[in-house]
Design a protein around this motif. Structure first.
Motif, PDB file in Angstrom:
ATOM      1  N   LYS A  22       6.184  -4.277  -2.619  1.00 39.00           N
ATOM      2  CA  LYS A  22       4.912  -4.868  -2.628  1.00 39.00           C
ATOM      3  C   LYS A  22       4.112  -5.204  -1.541  1.00 39.00           C
ATOM      4  O   LYS A  22       3.083  -4.934  -1.054  1.00 39.00           O
ATOM      5  CB  LYS A  22       4.767  -6.132  -3.760  1.00 39.00           C
ATOM      6  CG  LYS A  22       5.280  -5.784  -5.042  1.00 39.00           C
ATOM      7  CD  LYS A  22       5.134  -7.191  -5.903  1.00 39.00           C
ATOM      8  CE  LYS A  22       5.769  -6.849  -7.478  1.00 39.00           C
ATOM      9  NZ  LYS A  22       5.590  -8.188  -8.066  1.00 39.00           N
ATOM     10  N   HIS A  23       4.922  -6.023  -0.640  1.00 33.12           N
ATOM     11  CA  HIS A  23       4.230  -6.481   0.548  1.00 33.12           C
ATOM     12  C   HIS A  23       3.897  -5.282   1.441  1.00 33.12           C
ATOM     13  O   HIS A  23       2.829  -5.061   2.230  1.00 33.12           O
ATOM     14  CB  HIS A  23       5.025  -7.382   1.447  1.00 33.12           C
ATOM     15  CG  HIS A  23       6.348  -6.922   1.967  1.00 33.12           C
ATOM     16  ND1 HIS A  23       7.476  -6.692   1.290  1.00 33.12           N
ATOM     17  CD2 HIS A  23       6.416  -6.647   3.347  1.00 33.12           C
ATOM     18  CE1 HIS A  23       8.303  -6.222   2.157  1.00 33.12           C
ATOM     19  NE2 HIS A  23       8.078  -6.160   3.329  1.00 33.12           N
ATOM     20  N   LEU A  24       4.800  -4.397   1.504  1.00 36.64           N
ATOM     21  CA  LEU A  24       4.582  -2.984   2.232  1.00 36.64           C
ATOM     22  C   LEU A  24       3.409  -2.126   1.933  1.00 36.64           C
ATOM     23  O   LEU A  24       2.636  -1.768   2.337  1.00 36.64           O
ATOM     24  CB  LEU A  24       5.697  -2.153   2.446  1.00 36.64           C
ATOM     25  CG  LEU A  24       6.933  -2.932   3.240  1.00 36.64           C
ATOM     26  CD1 LEU A  24       8.157  -1.660   3.245  1.00 36.64           C
ATOM     27  CD2 LEU A  24       6.457  -3.043   4.537  1.00 36.64           C
ATOM     28  N   ARG A  26       0.957  -3.483   0.115  1.00 32.17           N
ATOM     29  CA  ARG A  26      -0.613  -4.084   0.425  1.00 32.17           C
ATOM     30  C   ARG A  26      -0.847  -3.835   1.928  1.00 32.17           C
ATOM     31  O   ARG A  26      -1.971  -3.741   2.245  1.00 32.17           O
ATOM     32  CB  ARG A  26      -0.614  -5.538  -0.023  1.00 32.17           C
ATOM     33  CG  ARG A  26      -0.504  -5.815  -1.377  1.00 32.17           C
ATOM     34  CD  ARG A  26      -0.525  -7.192  -1.681  1.00 32.17           C
ATOM     35  NE  ARG A  26      -0.683  -7.583  -3.202  1.00 32.17           N
ATOM     36  CZ  ARG A  26       0.390  -7.501  -4.117  1.00 32.17           C
ATOM     37  NH1 ARG A  26       1.607  -7.939  -3.640  1.00 32.17           N
ATOM     38  NH2 ARG A  26       0.159  -7.814  -5.264  1.00 32.17           N
ATOM     39  N   ARG A  27       0.317  -3.733   2.675  1.00 31.49           N
ATOM     40  CA  ARG A  27      -0.010  -3.853   4.097  1.00 31.49           C
ATOM     41  C   ARG A  27      -0.661  -2.301   4.592  1.00 31.49           C
ATOM     42  O   ARG A  27      -1.390  -2.211   5.361  1.00 31.49           O
ATOM     43  CB  ARG A  27       1.421  -4.173   5.018  1.00 31.49           C
ATOM     44  CG  ARG A  27       1.313  -4.064   6.376  1.00 31.49           C
ATOM     45  CD  ARG A  27       2.394  -4.280   7.204  1.00 31.49           C
ATOM     46  NE  ARG A  27       2.573  -4.135   8.388  1.00 31.49           N
ATOM     47  CZ  ARG A  27       3.423  -4.478   9.286  1.00 31.49           C
ATOM     48  NH1 ARG A  27       4.817  -4.705   8.823  1.00 31.49           N
ATOM     49  NH2 ARG A  27       3.416  -4.318  10.713  1.00 31.49           N
ATOM     50  N   LEU A  28       0.085  -1.452   3.855  1.00 27.93           N
ATOM     51  CA  LEU A  28      -0.198  -0.069   4.156  1.00 27.93           C
ATOM     52  C   LEU A  28      -1.778  -0.062   3.511  1.00 27.93           C
ATOM     53  O   LEU A  28      -2.704   0.856   4.194  1.00 27.93           O
ATOM     54  CB  LEU A  28       0.602   1.055   3.299  1.00 27.93           C
ATOM     55  CG  LEU A  28       0.205   2.411   3.299  1.00 27.93           C
ATOM     56  CD1 LEU A  28       0.215   2.935   4.615  1.00 27.93           C
ATOM     57  CD2 LEU A  28       1.172   3.357   2.322  1.00 27.93           C
ATOM     58  N   CYS A  29      -2.083  -0.477   2.684  1.00 32.29           N
ATOM     59  CA  CYS A  29      -3.619  -0.522   2.032  1.00 32.29           C
ATOM     60  C   CYS A  29      -4.272  -0.889   3.207  1.00 32.29           C
ATOM     61  O   CYS A  29      -5.467  -0.342   3.351  1.00 32.29           O
ATOM     62  CB  CYS A  29      -3.848  -0.929   0.920  1.00 32.29           C
ATOM     63  SG  CYS A  29      -2.939  -0.158  -0.698  1.00 32.29           S
ATOM     64  N   ALA A  30      -4.018  -2.126   3.703  1.00 36.47           N
ATOM     65  CA  ALA A  30      -5.007  -2.762   4.553  1.00 36.47           C
ATOM     66  C   ALA A  30      -4.978  -1.837   5.842  1.00 36.47           C
ATOM     67  O   ALA A  30      -6.193  -1.740   6.408  1.00 36.47           O
ATOM     68  CB  ALA A  30      -4.435  -4.025   5.032  1.00 36.47           C
ATOM     69  N   THR A  31      -4.129  -1.343   6.378  1.00 33.54           N
ATOM     70  CA  THR A  31      -3.962  -0.533   7.410  1.00 33.54           C
ATOM     71  C   THR A  31      -4.575   0.890   7.360  1.00 33.54           C
ATOM     72  O   THR A  31      -5.865   1.221   8.346  1.00 33.54           O
ATOM     73  CB  THR A  31      -2.599   0.019   7.805  1.00 33.54           C
ATOM     74  OG1 THR A  31      -1.591  -1.212   7.980  1.00 33.54           O
ATOM     75  CG2 THR A  31      -2.536   0.735   9.190  1.00 33.54           C
ATOM     76  N   ASP A  34      -8.474   0.308   7.438  1.00 31.93           N
ATOM     77  CA  ASP A  34      -8.714   0.160   9.080  1.00 31.93           C
ATOM     78  C   ASP A  34      -8.921   1.630   9.774  1.00 31.93           C
ATOM     79  O   ASP A  34      -9.666   1.666  10.802  1.00 31.93           O
ATOM     80  CB  ASP A  34      -7.801  -0.701   9.996  1.00 31.93           C
ATOM     81  CG  ASP A  34      -7.650  -2.353   9.676  1.00 31.93           C
ATOM     82  OD1 ASP A  34      -8.705  -2.721   8.817  1.00 31.93           O
ATOM     83  OD2 ASP A  34      -6.744  -2.829   9.877  1.00 31.93           O
ATOM     84  N   GLU A  46      -6.488   0.367  -3.696  1.00 29.73           N
ATOM     85  CA  GLU A  46      -4.870   0.130  -3.990  1.00 29.73           C
ATOM     86  C   GLU A  46      -4.746   1.291  -4.983  1.00 29.73           C
ATOM     87  O   GLU A  46      -3.576   1.924  -5.174  1.00 29.73           O
ATOM     88  CB  GLU A  46      -4.902  -1.049  -4.664  1.00 29.73           C
ATOM     89  CG  GLU A  46      -4.721  -2.328  -3.550  1.00 29.73           C
ATOM     90  CD  GLU A  46      -4.522  -3.980  -4.228  1.00 29.73           C
ATOM     91  OE1 GLU A  46      -4.692  -3.675  -5.363  1.00 29.73           O
ATOM     92  OE2 GLU A  46      -4.094  -4.555  -3.627  1.00 29.73           O
TER      93      GLU A  46
END
Length: 287
Positions: A22-24, A26-31, A34, A46
């Motif tokens: 999950k945390h990866l 969400r991190r991938l989505c944010a990256t 950018d 998402e």
């Protein structure tokens, strides 16, 4: 709704559906945001990323994604390629050597007596693989080789952390490994990380032995199934020791090969001398 249910549910479901925790995720989505990925009027980031990961993680087609996410085929196609374009931008920043000058010897080599000091100057490993692909009927012939189905010939460079530092994809399956290799190292726009003087890549025997690229001896057993068929090895996975007779036979065979290599260019002969030095050091270490 399905993506939100996965992200709010059990962690194992996220890993099974998206091949990512999950945390990866969400991190991938944010990256990717950018890097230019933008949500549309009817689809959030998402959902785009979840659709993309579900496709590549399970190898399903457009129709299956239409049913799962309840979108038209055109919408699935368009948003899949949006995420793909953002991932390609992500690859440029991540698929590269952490130490571009190759000044440090990796701890995996330095702290392992099986490799040190024999491979102290080996910086990376290069190999190729065939990845299944879908092409038009008119182009299928040049993409079908020994596998019997359409594939791409992909060349990859991997460091000792098992991370990719260079990848070239898109070559048809009938293309020889040496042709893909030559295109990678001779095309400036590829930005291939060439080895500095005194350093070298470990390459498969399908690639040419040039200065800075060290290949194995031909007609020798290097693959695990071959090791398991030989009783002279103490371990099924690696060459630790061999009987004196087998070492003598190998040295005789190598001498014959060296005698026939006098017409090779100087760069190839130089790497053969490096390979012979490593062989002699290993044999002396084993004895």
């Amino acid at each position: 709704m399905w993506v939100n249910e996965i992200l709010q549910g059990h962690p194992d479901r996220c890993y099974e559906m998206f091949r990512m925790e999950k945390h990866l995720f969400r991190r991938l989505c944010a990256t990717l945001v950018d890097l230019g990925l933008k949500k549309s009027k009817k689809m959030g980031v998402e959902e785009m990323v979840g659709m993309f990961l579900n496709t590549v993680g399970h190898g399903v087609g457009n129709r299956m994604i239409q049913e799962r996410f309840q979108h038209s085929g055109e919408t699935v196609y368009r948003n899949f390629h949006k995420v793909l374009a953002a991932c390609l931008n992500l690859s440029k920043a991540n698929i590269k050597p952490l130490d571009p000058l190759f000044q440090r010897c990796h701890s995996k080599i330095q702290n392992d007596p099986r490799y040190w000091p024999f491979f102290k100057d080996a910086i990376r490993a290069i190999d190729g693989t065939h990845v299944p692909c879908v092409v038009s009927v008119a182009d299928q012939i040049k993409f079908i080789k020994r596998k019997g189905y359409a594939t791409q010939n992909v060349m990859a460079v991997c460091d000792w952390n098992m991370c990719f530092t260079f990848v070239i994809a898109g070559w048809e399956g009938m293309a020889h490994d040496a042709r893909v290799f030559d295109n990678a190292i001779s095309t400036p726009s590829m930005h291939f990380p060439h080895p500095p003087p005194g350093k070298y890549y470990l390459v498969d025997y399908g690639y040419p032995t040039l200065n800075g690229y060290l290949g194995p001896y031909r007609c020798e057993r290097y693959h695990l199934p071959d090791f398991r068929q030989v009783a002279g090895f103490a371990n099924n996975n690696e060459f630790i020791q061999a009987e004196d007779e087998s070492v003598e036979v190998q040295e005789e065979d190598i001498d014959i090969g060296e005698a026939s290599s006098s017409n090779l260019p100087e760069s190839s002969r130089q790497m053969q001398r490096v390979r012979d030095t490593i062989r002699d050091q290993l044999v002396n270490h084993i004895n």
